[in-house]
Write a protein that holds these residues in place. Sequence first.
Motif, mmCIF file in Angstrom:
data_model
loop_
_atom_site.group_PDB
_atom_site.id
_atom_site.type_symbol
_atom_site.label_atom_id
_atom_site.label_comp_id
_atom_site.label_asym_id
_atom_site.label_seq_id
_atom_site.Cartn_x
_atom_site.Cartn_y
_atom_site.Cartn_z
ATOM 1 N N ASN A 152 0.799 -1.219 0.000
ATOM 2 C CA ASN A 152 0.000 0.000 0.000
ATOM 3 C C ASN A 152 0.834 1.272 0.000
ATOM 4 O O ASN A 152 0.298 2.369 0.147
ATOM 5 C CB ASN A 152 -0.932 0.005 1.220
ATOM 6 N N ASN A 157 -2.046 14.927 1.058
ATOM 7 C CA ASN A 157 -3.027 14.110 0.361
ATOM 8 C C ASN A 157 -4.426 14.663 0.580
ATOM 9 O O ASN A 157 -4.760 15.134 1.669
ATOM 10 C CB ASN A 157 -2.971 12.662 0.858
ATOM 11 N N GLU A 158 -5.227 14.592 -0.452
ATOM 12 C CA GLU A 158 -6.603 15.076 -0.357
ATOM 13 C C GLU A 158 -7.494 14.169 -1.182
ATOM 14 O O GLU A 158 -7.164 13.819 -2.319
ATOM 15 C CB GLU A 158 -6.714 16.512 -0.870
ATOM 16 N N VAL A 159 -8.593 13.757 -0.601
ATOM 17 C CA VAL A 159 -9.572 12.931 -1.297
ATOM 18 C C VAL A 159 -10.892 13.693 -1.318
ATOM 19 O O VAL A 159 -11.496 13.936 -0.273
ATOM 20 C CB VAL A 159 -9.768 11.562 -0.615
ATOM 21 N N VAL A 160 -11.307 14.096 -2.498
ATOM 22 C CA VAL A 160 -12.560 14.830 -2.657
ATOM 23 C C VAL A 160 -13.650 13.837 -3.051
ATOM 24 O O VAL A 160 -13.535 13.145 -4.065
ATOM 25 C CB VAL A 160 -12.435 15.931 -3.724
ATOM 26 N N VAL A 161 -14.682 13.747 -2.250
ATOM 27 C CA VAL A 161 -15.778 12.812 -2.505
ATOM 28 C C VAL A 161 -17.066 13.615 -2.668
ATOM 29 O O VAL A 161 -17.557 14.214 -1.711
ATOM 30 C CB VAL A 161 -15.930 11.789 -1.364
#
Length: 223
Positions: free
Chosen positions: A148, A169-173
């Motif tokens: 991972n 890090n960025e996770v746009v949902v």
Amino acid sequence: MEQVHGRGRGSYIWGQSVHNIRIERLWVDFVEGVASKWVDFFYELELYYGLQPDNAAHIWLLHYLFLAALNADTQEWAEAWNSHKVTLPGQRRSPRDMFTFGLLEQGPRGLDSVVYQQEEAAFAHIEEFGVDWAAQSNPALLQHLADNNADSTSAGNPFSPFSIPETMNEVVVEPPVGPLTAEQITLLDTTLAARVDLSSREMGVHKLVWQEALSICTTFFEN
């Protein structure tokens, strides 16, 4: 944290993921206990039962049908984890006990109740901070870490130099928009309740729920 309390006080530690091996261990347990069955379930829906992962309407339907069940499984696992016994020197206590007795012994802690003070002495070797040496000899955990973190340039050396990343890090949902009207949703609910057991937590029953729901929703848009 740095915007509120300033830099240089340890609010955020940058480094390679080998320093996060404790949370990696927890993630392995969570995947084995909860996530893996849902991942397999979604893959099976895609392979055999018509799920189109690039179709926003299908993703909305997944959320509508199974998000509550997935959250219930996750909460149940968290409750079990917080209640399980952890072996410590001279004692065995659960995370919930440690948290509760920690409040009684040390008082409440948090951003609103703690007065931060400069540490008297910095870590002698900051590159060692957070490394779980016992876990370094666990092949399963190390393999999970390697699988991972393929982008790590020095995965074999936990002490290689590192620098502050330019971006975090960025996770746009974005939540999917429901394609059904209120009347159609009501009809979907009543029809499903008449055909399958919506209270069941069996993954096999969940497959039937998906099949029936997809069939019902398809009829809403047939000419």
